[in-house]
Design a protein around this motif. Structure first.
Motif, PDB file in Angstrom:
ATOM      1  N   GLY A 139       0.804  -1.192  -0.048  1.00 46.73           N
ATOM      2  CA  GLY A 139       0.023   0.104   0.089  1.00 46.73           C
ATOM      3  C   GLY A 139       0.708   1.338  -0.057  1.00 46.73           C
ATOM      4  N   ALA A 140       0.258   2.348  -0.156  1.00 41.02           N
ATOM      5  CA  ALA A 140       0.698   3.527  -0.202  1.00 41.02           C
ATOM      6  C   ALA A 140      -0.223   4.678   0.066  1.00 41.02           C
ATOM      7  CB  ALA A 140       1.353   4.125  -1.691  1.00 41.02           C
ATOM      8  N   PRO A 141       0.159   5.753   0.740  1.00 44.18           N
ATOM      9  CA  PRO A 141      -1.139   6.793   1.153  1.00 44.18           C
ATOM     10  C   PRO A 141      -1.258   7.909  -0.001  1.00 44.18           C
ATOM     11  CG  PRO A 141       1.180   7.392   2.076  1.00 44.18           C
ATOM     12  CD  PRO A 141       1.358   6.099   1.370  1.00 44.18           C
ATOM     13  N   ALA A 142      -2.150   8.513  -0.223  1.00 45.74           N
ATOM     14  CA  ALA A 142      -2.614   9.532  -1.071  1.00 45.74           C
ATOM     15  C   ALA A 142      -2.812  10.675  -0.453  1.00 45.74           C
ATOM     16  CB  ALA A 142      -3.627   8.811  -2.103  1.00 45.74           C
ATOM     17  N   GLY A 143      -3.117  11.589  -1.356  1.00 40.59           N
ATOM     18  CA  GLY A 143      -3.715  13.145  -0.545  1.00 40.59           C
ATOM     19  C   GLY A 143      -5.101  13.074  -0.648  1.00 40.59           C
ATOM     20  N   LYS A 144      -5.944  13.423  -1.887  1.00 38.11           N
ATOM     21  CA  LYS A 144      -7.293  13.575  -1.843  1.00 38.11           C
ATOM     22  C   LYS A 144      -7.952  12.365  -2.274  1.00 38.11           C
ATOM     23  CE  LYS A 144      -7.411  18.572  -2.612  1.00 38.11           C
ATOM     24  NZ  LYS A 144      -7.701  19.782  -3.468  1.00 38.11           N
ATOM     25  N   ALA A 145      -7.032  11.652  -2.897  1.00 38.17           N
ATOM     26  CA  ALA A 145      -7.657  10.269  -3.527  1.00 38.17           C
ATOM     27  C   ALA A 145      -7.373   9.336  -2.517  1.00 38.17           C
ATOM     28  CB  ALA A 145      -6.587   9.937  -4.941  1.00 38.17           C
ATOM     29  N   PRO A 146      -8.174   7.984  -2.699  1.00 37.96           N
ATOM     30  CA  PRO A 146      -8.015   7.039  -1.828  1.00 37.96           C
ATOM     31  C   PRO A 146      -6.826   6.437  -2.061  1.00 37.96           C
ATOM     32  CG  PRO A 146     -10.046   6.710  -3.477  1.00 37.96           C
ATOM     33  CD  PRO A 146      -9.170   7.770  -3.811  1.00 37.96           C
TER      34      PRO A 146
ATOM     35  N   VAL B 178       7.240  -4.921   5.765  1.00 38.28           N
ATOM     36  CA  VAL B 178       8.267  -3.705   5.425  1.00 38.28           C
ATOM     37  C   VAL B 178       7.271  -2.137   5.512  1.00 38.28           C
ATOM     38  CG1 VAL B 178       9.836  -2.744   3.704  1.00 38.28           C
ATOM     39  CG2 VAL B 178       9.622  -5.272   3.974  1.00 38.28           C
ATOM     40  N   ALA B 179       8.166  -1.437   6.174  1.00 38.26           N
ATOM     41  CA  ALA B 179       7.417  -0.081   6.115  1.00 38.26           C
ATOM     42  C   ALA B 179       8.441   0.898   5.295  1.00 38.26           C
ATOM     43  CB  ALA B 179       7.335   0.449   7.349  1.00 38.26           C
ATOM     44  N   ILE B 180       7.981   1.829   4.471  1.00 38.88           N
ATOM     45  CA  ILE B 180       9.190   2.396   3.688  1.00 38.88           C
ATOM     46  C   ILE B 180       8.560   4.135   3.990  1.00 38.88           C
ATOM     47  CG2 ILE B 180      10.022   3.097   1.319  1.00 38.88           C
ATOM     48  CD1 ILE B 180       9.130   0.209   0.727  1.00 38.88           C
ATOM     49  N   LYS B 181       9.471   4.880   4.035  1.00 36.27           N
ATOM     50  CA  LYS B 181       9.046   6.648   4.351  1.00 36.27           C
ATOM     51  C   LYS B 181       8.803   6.935   2.637  1.00 36.27           C
ATOM     52  CE  LYS B 181      10.351  10.301   7.509  1.00 36.27           C
ATOM     53  NZ  LYS B 181      10.768  11.331   6.489  1.00 36.27           N
ATOM     54  N   PRO B 182       7.832   7.702   2.423  1.00 30.57           N
ATOM     55  CA  PRO B 182       7.588   7.891   1.132  1.00 30.57           C
ATOM     56  C   PRO B 182       8.143   9.355   0.850  1.00 30.57           C
ATOM     57  CG  PRO B 182       5.463   8.139   2.260  1.00 30.57           C
ATOM     58  CD  PRO B 182       6.695   7.606   3.147  1.00 30.57           C
ATOM     59  N   ASP B 183       8.806   9.870   1.728  1.00 32.74           N
ATOM     60  CA  ASP B 183       9.024  11.125   1.186  1.00 32.74           C
ATOM     61  C   ASP B 183      10.790  11.271   1.433  1.00 32.74           C
ATOM     62  OD1 ASP B 183       9.035  11.109   4.097  1.00 32.74           O
ATOM     63  OD2 ASP B 183       8.672  13.033   4.557  1.00 32.74           O
ATOM     64  N   LEU B 184      11.262  10.138   0.891  1.00 34.53           N
ATOM     65  CA  LEU B 184      12.730  10.222   0.822  1.00 34.53           C
ATOM     66  C   LEU B 184      13.464  10.979  -0.213  1.00 34.53           C
ATOM     67  CD1 LEU B 184      12.931   6.164   1.569  1.00 34.53           C
ATOM     68  CD2 LEU B 184      13.409   7.938   3.251  1.00 34.53           C
TER      69      LEU B 184
ATOM     70  N   PHE C  88      11.443  13.580  -2.094  1.00 31.46           N
ATOM     71  CA  PHE C  88      10.888  14.897  -2.053  1.00 31.46           C
ATOM     72  C   PHE C  88       9.920  14.767  -1.038  1.00 31.46           C
ATOM     73  CE2 PHE C  88       9.776  11.965  -5.706  1.00 31.46           C
ATOM     74  CZ  PHE C  88       8.525  11.611  -5.452  1.00 31.46           C
ATOM     75  N   SER C  89       9.249  15.777  -0.826  1.00 32.72           N
ATOM     76  CA  SER C  89       8.330  16.117   0.163  1.00 32.72           C
ATOM     77  C   SER C  89       7.107  14.925   0.251  1.00 32.72           C
ATOM     78  CB  SER C  89       7.719  17.553   0.482  1.00 32.72           C
ATOM     79  OG  SER C  89       6.702  17.827  -0.639  1.00 32.72           O
ATOM     80  N   LEU C  90       6.553  14.797   1.487  1.00 34.17           N
ATOM     81  CA  LEU C  90       5.324  14.008   1.672  1.00 34.17           C
ATOM     82  C   LEU C  90       4.118  14.577   0.801  1.00 34.17           C
ATOM     83  CD1 LEU C  90       3.993  11.519   2.767  1.00 34.17           C
ATOM     84  CD2 LEU C  90       3.549  12.770   4.650  1.00 34.17           C
ATOM     85  N   ASP C  91       4.172  15.927   0.771  1.00 31.62           N
ATOM     86  CA  ASP C  91       2.955  16.605  -0.005  1.00 31.62           C
ATOM     87  C   ASP C  91       3.123  16.170  -1.470  1.00 31.62           C
ATOM     88  OD1 ASP C  91       1.653  17.598   2.263  1.00 31.62           O
ATOM     89  OD2 ASP C  91       2.540  19.638   1.958  1.00 31.62           O
ATOM     90  N   GLU C  92       4.274  16.373  -1.982  1.00 27.81           N
ATOM     91  CA  GLU C  92       4.625  15.859  -3.548  1.00 27.81           C
ATOM     92  C   GLU C  92       4.222  14.521  -3.592  1.00 27.81           C
ATOM     93  OE1 GLU C  92       7.974  16.417  -7.057  1.00 27.81           O
ATOM     94  OE2 GLU C  92       8.409  17.177  -5.037  1.00 27.81           O
ATOM     95  N   PHE C  93       4.717  13.651  -2.812  1.00 28.29           N
ATOM     96  CA  PHE C  93       4.270  12.315  -3.103  1.00 28.29           C
ATOM     97  C   PHE C  93       3.034  12.201  -2.965  1.00 28.29           C
ATOM     98  CE2 PHE C  93       3.015   8.033  -1.425  1.00 28.29           C
ATOM     99  CZ  PHE C  93       3.996   7.198  -2.298  1.00 28.29           C
TER     100      PHE C  93
ATOM    101  N   LEU D  20      -1.830   9.624 -10.219  1.00 26.60           N
ATOM    102  CA  LEU D  20      -2.068   8.551 -10.762  1.00 26.60           C
ATOM    103  C   LEU D  20      -3.295   7.682 -10.450  1.00 26.60           C
ATOM    104  CD1 LEU D  20      -0.635   5.622 -11.563  1.00 26.60           C
ATOM    105  CD2 LEU D  20      -0.243   5.140  -9.253  1.00 26.60           C
ATOM    106  N   TYR D  21      -3.889   7.962  -9.431  1.00 26.48           N
ATOM    107  CA  TYR D  21      -5.268   7.788  -9.180  1.00 26.48           C
ATOM    108  C   TYR D  21      -6.260   8.410 -10.364  1.00 26.48           C
ATOM    109  CZ  TYR D  21     -10.164   7.601  -7.442  1.00 26.48           C
ATOM    110  OH  TYR D  21     -11.631   7.314  -7.076  1.00 26.48           O
ATOM    111  N   GLN D  22      -6.264   9.575 -10.510  1.00 24.09           N
ATOM    112  CA  GLN D  22      -7.055  10.243 -11.585  1.00 24.09           C
ATOM    113  C   GLN D  22      -6.546   9.632 -12.997  1.00 24.09           C
ATOM    114  OE1 GLN D  22      -9.649  11.836 -11.022  1.00 24.09           O
ATOM    115  NE2 GLN D  22      -9.294  12.328  -8.965  1.00 24.09           N
TER     116      GLN D  22
END
Length: 354
Positions: free
Chosen positions: A170-177, A275-281, A283-288, A295-297
């Protein structure tokens, strides 16, 4: 003959949670641990993964009574390196070992960018997606593997050797699921066959073979035979991969030696790999999250082929089901409620009633 399915009744999630927790406590599970297990089971039911929800309680309680699952076991953790740890489940609930493991993986990833945990001497941990959701709630990407008891033949073989062991990430998103993938390497999860048997329903003919190697729509006969891997040798290879990472690496059972959850002869000895991976390695978390939203759209907005009204992102259907069930309740058949209430009666817990 396969019986007709029985009627269904819906219950509020908080009522189901309290019921499951009380039955677990009545069977010797400490209160705090009982809440974790019950929450994971209800999470599966809310997402529509009924095969891995509260209906698993009778089989879990049976293993406690058979003394092949320790209800009071508390997992322990050993750090191997700053980014690698191992959890020993001590033959307790897999939910507890996996929860401790993912918590530690997240803790390491926050500092070092990645955390990896192998889990040994565990048991079934239900729906893999709940472990993924734990990581997403911490704004982490994740990989969640587990092995399981033999149910599939390897490609070209005819005997059960590898498990229907799910691959999840899995991976977190912003406004999208968020992105949540939770899939078995078989055409269908074995839990769906148990569910069909429990509800008196038939199964599709391409799910499994009976003991004679013939196609069957009878779930009881399917459980006597073998599941079928998805994509032929590809599904078989994925099942072997789960055994490598979850069993061989962790020190748990592997190569066909994980005990079936309905076999009372010995502990299951399931292994997990988290395994857990920090997604803002980079660039920023907001950009991720913005990139995930894009990608969702792109996925859901692509041109649909005939016969498709909507395209869903992985995990989105389950998220929509959760919203609906949080409002309308979790449905169980009459026979399922009766089976659950038998467990409550054994320990003097309050019955599941409307």
């Amino acid at each position: 003959m396969v019986a007709e399915p029985s009627l269904t009744q819906s219950f509020p999630a908080d009522r189901v949670l309290a019921f499951a927790r009380d039955v677990l406590i009545g069977n010797g599970v400490p209160r705090e641990q009982a809440h974790i297990v019950a929450s994971c089971l209800v999470a599966a039911d809310l997402r529509g993964v009924d095969t891995h929800g509260v209906n698993r309680i009778p089989s879990y309680m049976q293993r406690i009574r058979q003394k092949v699952l320790d209800p009071a076991a508390i997992p322990t953790l050993h750090e191997a390196t700053p980014v690698v740890a191992q959890v020993d489940g001590h033959n307790g609930f897999g939910f507890l070992a996996a929860s401790m493991g993912m918590d530690k993986a997240i803790e390491m990833a926050r500092v070092y960018g990645i955390g990896m945990v192998a889990v040994k001497h565990s048991n079934h941990f239900g729906m893999s997606a709940w472990v993924v959701q734990k990581a997403i709630a911490a704004d982490m990407m994740s990989l969640v593997f587990t092995n399981s008891s033999p149910a599939l033949p390897v490609w070209g073989g005819k005997d059960k050797l590898v498990g229907v062991s799910p691959l999840a990430c899995g991976a977190p998103a912003g406004k999208a699921p968020p992105f949540i993938l939770d899939m078995a390497p078989s055409i269908a999860a074995r839990g769906k066959i148990y569910k069909a048997k429990r509800r008196g329903e038939k199964i599709p003919l391409d799910w499994a073979l009976d003991a004679n190697g013939e196609t069957t729509d009878d779930p009881a006969k399917a459980l006597e035979g073998v599941m079928l891997p998805m994509g032929g040798p590809k599904g078989s290879a994925l099942a072997i991969m789960m055994d490598v990472f979850s069993g061989v690496l962790s020190g748990s059972a592997f190569a066909g030696h994980v005990t079936n959850p309905y076999d009372p002869s010995k502990p299951a000895d399931v292994g997990h790999f988290l395994v857990a991976i920090k997604p803002d390695l980079f660039f920023s978390l907001d950009e991720f999250k913005e990139r995930m939203d894009y990608l969702y759209q792109r996925v859901v907005g692509c041109e649909k082929r005939p016969g498709f009204d909507r395209i869903y992102f992985p995990g989105e259907i389950e998220q929509l089901t959760q919203k609906e069930r949080e409002s309308s309740g979790i449905p169980y058949t009459t026979s399922e409620v009766e089976s659950l209430n038998k467990e409550a009666e054994m320990v003097g817990a309050q019955l599941l009633t409307g």
